[in-house]
Design an enzyme around this catalytic site. Sequence first.
Site, PDB file in Angstrom:
ATOM      1  N   LYS A 160      18.810  92.243  38.541  1.00 41.29           N
ATOM      2  CA  LYS A 160      17.759  93.050  37.746  1.00 41.29           C
ATOM      3  C   LYS A 160      16.684  93.171  37.533  1.00 41.29           C
ATOM      4  O   LYS A 160      15.914  93.884  36.821  1.00 41.29           O
ATOM      5  CB  LYS A 160      19.048  92.907  36.665  1.00 41.29           C
ATOM      6  CG  LYS A 160      20.624  93.487  36.801  1.00 41.29           C
ATOM      7  CD  LYS A 160      21.430  92.959  35.421  1.00 41.29           C
ATOM      8  CE  LYS A 160      22.923  93.838  35.451  1.00 41.29           C
ATOM      9  NZ  LYS A 160      23.308  93.190  34.153  1.00 41.29           N
ATOM     10  N   ASP A 219      23.342  98.489  29.222  1.00 41.08           N
ATOM     11  CA  ASP A 219      23.448  97.031  28.583  1.00 41.08           C
ATOM     12  C   ASP A 219      23.926  97.086  27.524  1.00 41.08           C
ATOM     13  O   ASP A 219      25.205  96.508  26.669  1.00 41.08           O
ATOM     14  CB  ASP A 219      23.297  95.518  29.507  1.00 41.08           C
ATOM     15  CG  ASP A 219      24.019  95.634  31.219  1.00 41.08           C
ATOM     16  OD1 ASP A 219      24.784  95.920  31.986  1.00 41.08           O
ATOM     17  OD2 ASP A 219      22.923  94.770  31.798  1.00 41.08           O
ATOM     18  N   ALA A 222      22.758  82.033  27.202  1.00 37.28           N
ATOM     19  CA  ALA A 222      21.949  82.134  27.269  1.00 37.28           C
ATOM     20  C   ALA A 222      21.475  82.774  28.572  1.00 37.28           C
ATOM     21  O   ALA A 222      20.035  82.938  28.746  1.00 37.28           O
ATOM     22  CB  ALA A 222      20.774  81.615  27.265  1.00 37.28           C
TER      23      ALA A 222
HETATM   24  P1  NAP Z   1      24.404  84.395  33.993  1.00 38.25           P
HETATM   25  O1  NAP Z   1      23.349  84.642  34.139  1.00 38.25           O
HETATM   26  O2  NAP Z   1      24.757  83.051  34.625  1.00 38.25           O
HETATM   27  O3  NAP Z   1      24.734  83.073  32.308  1.00 38.25           O
HETATM   28  C1  NAP Z   1      26.421  82.733  31.830  1.00 38.25           C
HETATM   29  C2  NAP Z   1      25.872  81.498  30.795  1.00 38.25           C
HETATM   30  O4  NAP Z   1      27.397  80.637  30.794  1.00 38.25           O
HETATM   31  C3  NAP Z   1      24.769  80.836  30.731  1.00 38.25           C
HETATM   32  O5  NAP Z   1      24.717  80.272  28.684  1.00 38.25           O
HETATM   33  C4  NAP Z   1      25.765  79.336  31.095  1.00 38.25           C
HETATM   34  O6  NAP Z   1      25.035  78.401  30.137  1.00 38.25           O
HETATM   35  C5  NAP Z   1      27.053  79.810  30.539  1.00 38.25           C
HETATM   36  N1  NAP Z   1      27.774  78.948  31.415  1.00 38.25           N
HETATM   37  C6  NAP Z   1      28.265  78.442  32.153  1.00 38.25           C
HETATM   38  N2  NAP Z   1      28.986  77.934  32.653  1.00 38.25           N
HETATM   39  C7  NAP Z   1      28.512  76.985  31.175  1.00 38.25           C
HETATM   40  C8  NAP Z   1      29.799  75.896  30.735  1.00 38.25           C
HETATM   41  N3  NAP Z   1      30.410  74.748  32.395  1.00 38.25           N
HETATM   42  N4  NAP Z   1      29.900  75.304  29.737  1.00 38.25           N
HETATM   43  C9  NAP Z   1      29.036  76.126  29.361  1.00 38.25           C
HETATM   44  N5  NAP Z   1      28.432  77.420  29.090  1.00 38.25           N
HETATM   45  C10 NAP Z   1      28.131  77.808  30.858  1.00 38.25           C
HETATM   46  O7  NAP Z   1      25.946  85.434  34.275  1.00 38.25           O
HETATM   47  P2  NAP Z   1      25.661  86.910  33.015  1.00 38.25           P
HETATM   48  O8  NAP Z   1      25.568  87.739  33.641  1.00 38.25           O
HETATM   49  O9  NAP Z   1      25.252  86.355  31.339  1.00 38.25           O
HETATM   50  O10 NAP Z   1      27.087  86.553  32.269  1.00 38.25           O
HETATM   51  C11 NAP Z   1      27.829  86.137  31.683  1.00 38.25           C
HETATM   52  C12 NAP Z   1      29.453  86.509  31.545  1.00 38.25           C
HETATM   53  O11 NAP Z   1      29.428  87.910  30.313  1.00 38.25           O
HETATM   54  C13 NAP Z   1      30.255  86.603  32.389  1.00 38.25           C
HETATM   55  O12 NAP Z   1      31.375  85.918  32.318  1.00 38.25           O
HETATM   56  C14 NAP Z   1      30.305  88.498  32.644  1.00 38.25           C
HETATM   57  O13 NAP Z   1      31.262  88.948  33.571  1.00 38.25           O
HETATM   58  C15 NAP Z   1      30.081  88.933  31.200  1.00 38.25           C
HETATM   59  N6  NAP Z   1      29.652  90.603  31.269  1.00 38.25           N
HETATM   60  C16 NAP Z   1      30.296  91.408  30.932  1.00 38.25           C
HETATM   61  C17 NAP Z   1      29.954  92.842  31.418  1.00 38.25           C
HETATM   62  C18 NAP Z   1      31.066  93.683  30.601  1.00 38.25           C
HETATM   63  O14 NAP Z   1      29.860  95.111  30.704  1.00 38.25           O
HETATM   64  N7  NAP Z   1      31.528  93.807  29.599  1.00 38.25           N
HETATM   65  C19 NAP Z   1      28.183  92.943  31.553  1.00 38.25           C
HETATM   66  C20 NAP Z   1      27.118  91.670  31.731  1.00 38.25           C
HETATM   67  C21 NAP Z   1      28.467  90.726  31.867  1.00 38.25           C
HETATM   68  P3  NAP Z   1      23.381  77.567  31.066  1.00 38.25           P
HETATM   69  O15 NAP Z   1      22.459  78.601  31.052  1.00 38.25           O
HETATM   70  O16 NAP Z   1      23.385  76.258  30.398  1.00 38.25           O
HETATM   71  O17 NAP Z   1      23.631  77.523  32.167  1.00 38.25           O
END
Ligand code: NAP
Length: 286
Positions: free
Chosen positions: A73, A109, A134
């Site tokens: 992205k 999004d 974040a």
């Molecule tokens: P990302 O960029 O990889 O970010 C992951 C986030 O989760 C970061 O803030 C990370 O914290 C945190 N995290 C991961 N493991 C953790 C743990 N063990 N303890 C505490 N915090 C943790 O992923 P993303 O793209 O933002 O996606 C996040 C979620 O949103 C996913 O589950 C995804 O499926 C969902 N999502 C849904 C849609 C939809 O259309 N419904 C769209 C996009 C995403 P750190 O920064 O500390 O690593």
Amino acid sequence: MLVELKNTTKKLCVIGDPVLHSKSPLIQNTMIAALGLDYVYMAQPVARGHVAPWLTAAKVAGYAGFNATMPHKVDLVPLMDHLDEDARLYRAVNTVAIRNGFAYGHNTDGQGFLQSILDIGISPAGRNIVILGAGGAAKSVALKLVQQKARNVYICNRTLSKAIDLCDLAPFGSMTPSPMNRAALARLLPQADLLINCTSLGMTGVDAQWEDLSFLDDLRPEAPVCDLIYSPAETLFLEQARLRGHQTLNGLNMLIWQAIFALEHFTLTKIDGQAMLKVLAPVLSE
Ligand code: NAP
């Protein structure tokens, strides 16, 4: 699902690494069939770092457009001929429409999340909102909520430096970074009007799970709770919020709305989103 192909059929796809698990082909081909459009939508693996040659290939091969998921992205931003306001705001592109050899970058999004909460009567204007996470999803959701005049958006993250970096993107100090620990949440949640999980904790296929959700006791019962995760349909986070009496919402309608807005960009057609939600609900619950 079966898709009818003709020589005139226009090609669309989602690129990612990995991407073969994506629900986008099912969602988009269902909408394409329901609307009687002459398009087909596929899942196209594109390895990290290869998005520039992919874009050239897509233009040469006559693709009408594509969606992008992790890790492409951000890399797409400098490659676009035109960027819409949201893609510019999030510095990330999830939808590329290709017309006359030009790439039009969009990001649906944040708009998808916004529409999913508006549908259940939640308006962000004037609200104190606490976001957990974040990452990329938190970025689009948070910046959209600020754009929609949320009063305060607090970004709580395990890695505080990432929360600080995200808040630096918002104009006029309208976002505040915070650690994601019990003490910080105990300070923020009593004033919150809306709590949103944007971490991947509790997602199907991810090992990490919430260890302690007792922070939900600090949230007023009338504050709705959202989780961007849609698989499982009810995460432990949402279950615990529901058991405490909160209105809850998972990420499925966000996923559907961002796809509806993407198809509008690809086809330059206005789509009846509420009708599409009804068409897609039984397909996605199978
Ligand atoms: P990302 O960029 O990889 O970010 C992951 C986030 O989760 C970061 O803030 C990370 O914290 C945190 N995290 C991961 N493991 C953790 C743990 N063990 N303890 C505490 N915090 C943790 O992923 P993303 O793209 O933002 O996606 C996040 C979620 O949103 C996913 O589950 C995804 O499926 C969902 N999502 C849904 C849609 C939809 O259309 N419904 C769209 C996009 C995403 P750190 O920064 O500390 O690593």
